[in-house]
Write an enzyme that holds these catalytic residues in place. Structure first.
Site, PDB file in Angstrom:
ATOM      1  N   HIS A  72       0.855  -1.202   0.000  1.00 12.82           N
ATOM      2  CA  HIS A  72       0.000   0.000   0.000  1.00 12.82           C
ATOM      3  C   HIS A  72       0.882   1.241   0.000  1.00 12.82           C
ATOM      4  CE1 HIS A  72      -3.871  -1.940   1.850  1.00 12.82           C
ATOM      5  NE2 HIS A  72      -3.333  -2.687   0.909  1.00 12.82           N
ATOM      6  N   TYR A 202      -8.295   4.777   8.680  1.00  9.36           N
ATOM      7  CA  TYR A 202      -8.333   5.085  10.109  1.00  9.36           C
ATOM      8  C   TYR A 202      -9.391   6.178  10.270  1.00  9.36           C
ATOM      9  CZ  TYR A 202      -3.851   2.654  10.858  1.00  9.36           C
ATOM     10  OH  TYR A 202      -2.856   1.718  10.950  1.00  9.36           O
ATOM     11  N   PRO A 294      -2.248  -0.599  19.197  1.00  9.17           N
ATOM     12  CA  PRO A 294      -2.135  -1.035  17.794  1.00  9.17           C
ATOM     13  C   PRO A 294      -2.349   0.068  16.755  1.00  9.17           C
ATOM     14  CG  PRO A 294      -4.187  -1.808  18.763  1.00  9.17           C
ATOM     15  CD  PRO A 294      -3.412  -1.200  19.870  1.00  9.17           C
ATOM     16  N   LYS A 298       2.743  -0.866  15.007  1.00  6.35           N
ATOM     17  CA  LYS A 298       4.189  -0.940  15.224  1.00  6.35           C
ATOM     18  C   LYS A 298       4.672  -2.199  15.950  1.00  6.35           C
ATOM     19  CE  LYS A 298       5.539   2.768  13.302  1.00  6.35           C
ATOM     20  NZ  LYS A 298       5.298   2.308  11.947  1.00  6.35           N
ATOM     21  N   TYR A 386       4.971   6.097   9.902  1.00  6.02           N
ATOM     22  CA  TYR A 386       4.076   4.973   9.590  1.00  6.02           C
ATOM     23  C   TYR A 386       4.788   3.913   8.749  1.00  6.02           C
ATOM     24  CZ  TYR A 386      -0.355   2.606   8.688  1.00  6.02           C
ATOM     25  OH  TYR A 386      -1.360   1.673   8.637  1.00  6.02           O
TER      26      TYR A 386
END
Ligand code: APR
Ligand code: PHB
Length: 394
Positions: A72, A202, A294, A298, A386
């Site tokens: 992604h 998200y 979560p 990570k 990220y």
């Protein structure tokens, strides 16, 4: 029994460490309380950072991940009923994440280990660590037939997760623990349904956070913020769908595809770090030393980063007798750990509904979300963290 490195725990940390050591010609024995079937079936997270993907590829265990994992190049933050895309790759010089479930990584690592004839002792019991302050520390345990065994090692790696036995063997006066427990959990489900989005979403909503992730074109992984004391029965299917549809509703007509829910579970949200990550000849790695909520995806990546540093340090010791990298292991690993702790806490704080939240706090969260999606500098900060900081920053 005698080995060079005794490894407690066959999670991602223990298995990857064993594999990296084996590539360097260093012997180890992995001890695991659960069965192979159990560790290969446990559902966990599924986002691999660029560095984790590179490490698995370079160490020759990336073949199935390359075939079945999904790369992604962006991630979506959803608020105010609209998607806002963070262009991960464009902002990080081409880095990306790969969605590939943790238990698939486990299966690949177990297979690599067993194919190369490396020992993993499953279903051991009553594991304890002895003689840590001597040159020959030992791990005592009952093997699967119930016989007491002792494994003498040069070094011990405590890769036994948050509830393991390794961390408590460090005397409490010599360890400092940092903890934050969040007043919510995540309710996670696996669903047989087609994907509703090409990238992870998200989503911030005043009823609470939700996350749309995926496992394959036919299986989706969805989460929603819940009460930390909820149990699977608190969430009948109809309630799950109603809540997800409400939290993900918007002016763009986005709608999740429903399907058969075949797995449900509640995930606790905690931040935790122990310092130092080493005591004498015991080295902690992964969840044994730190936990992240979560939200930043990570956990597995930090475990991989720890054991990469540890394998390098042990490699240098066995090749040249030099102990500098072993001496600096804890300090080196903790720099990345605290970066990930901050990032995970920040993402969690920005995206969740807090019960004591005032309208002021809600406005601040929205302003922060707008800033990270509208400012290139702020978006780059999110993207770099990220996809994961490069290893040469360790
Ligand atoms: N002796 C041997 N094995 C043990 C013991 C013990 N006393 N206690 C626990 N274990 C095993 C567990 O059964 C588990 O398989 O150690 C393993 C630890 O694995 P994880 O908990 O997965 O931890 P880690 O390898 O550090 O990986 C961290 O996994 O838990 C997720 O979200 C977490 O993604 C993160 C990653
Ligand atoms: C998952 O797919 O399980 C997942 C994805 C992103 C997260 C956490 C979990 O932040």
């Amino acid at each position: 029994m005698r080995t060079q490195v005794g490894i407690i725990g066959a999670g991602p940390a223990g298995l990857l460490l064993a594999h990296l050591l084996q590539l360097r010609g260093i012997e180890s024995v992995v001890l695991e309380t659960r069965s192979r079937e159990d560790i290969e079936a446990t559902i966990r997270a599924g986002v691999l950072e660029q560095g984790t993907v590179d490490l698995l590829n370079e160490s020759d265990v990336g073949e199935r991940m390359r075939r079945e994992g999904m790369r992604h190049e962006g991630v979506i933050l959803r608020f105010g009923g609209e998607n806002h895309r963070i262009r991960l790759s464009e902002l990080t010089g081409g880095r990306a994440i790969t969605v590939y479930a943790q238990h698939e990584v486990i299966r690949d690592l177990v297979k690599a280990r067993l194919d190369r004839g490396g020992p993993i002792l499953f279903e051991v019991k009553d594991v304890s660590v002895l003689d840590l302050d001597t040159k020959l520390p030992k791990i005592r345990f009952h093997d699967r037939d119930g016989a007491v065994q002792e494994l003498a090692c040069d070094y011990i790696a405590g890769c036994d997760g948050f509830h393991g036995v390794s961390r408590p063997t460090i005397p409490s006066r010599l360890r400092k623990e940092f903890t934050r427990v969040y007043p919510f959990g995540w309710f996670g489900i696996l669903v047989e349904a087609p994907s509703a989005t090409e990238e992870l979403i998200y989503a911030y909503h005043e009823r609470g956070f939700s996350l749309v992730s995926t496992r394959s074109p036919k299986i989706q992984r969805l989460y929603l913020q819940c009460d930390p004391n909820d149990v699977p029965d608190s969430w009948p299917d109809a309630r799950i769908w109603e809540e997800l549809h409400t939290r993900l509703a918007g002016s763009d007509g986005f709608r999740l595809a429903e399907g058969r829910i075949f797995q449900k579970g509640v995930i606790a949200m905690r931040s935790f770090v122990v310092e130092p990550m080493r005591h004498g000849r015991l080295f902690l790695a992964g969840d044994a030393a730190h936990i992240v909520p979560p939200t930043g995806a990570k956990g597995l990546n930090l475990a991989a980063a720890d054991v990469r540093i540890l394998a390098q340090a042990l490699g240098e010791f066995y090749a040249s007798g030099r102990k500098e990298l072993l001496e600096s292991y804890s300090e080196t690993a903790l720099r990345r750990v605290w970066r990930a702790e901050h990032f995970s806490w920040w993402m969690t704080s920005m995206l969740h509904h807090f019960h004591d939240e005032s309208p002021f706090h809600h406005r601040l969260q929205l302003s922060q979300l707008r800033n990270v999606t509208e400012s290139r500098a702020a978006a780059t900060m999110l993207a770099e963290n990220y996809v994961g900081l490069p290893f040469d920053k360790d």
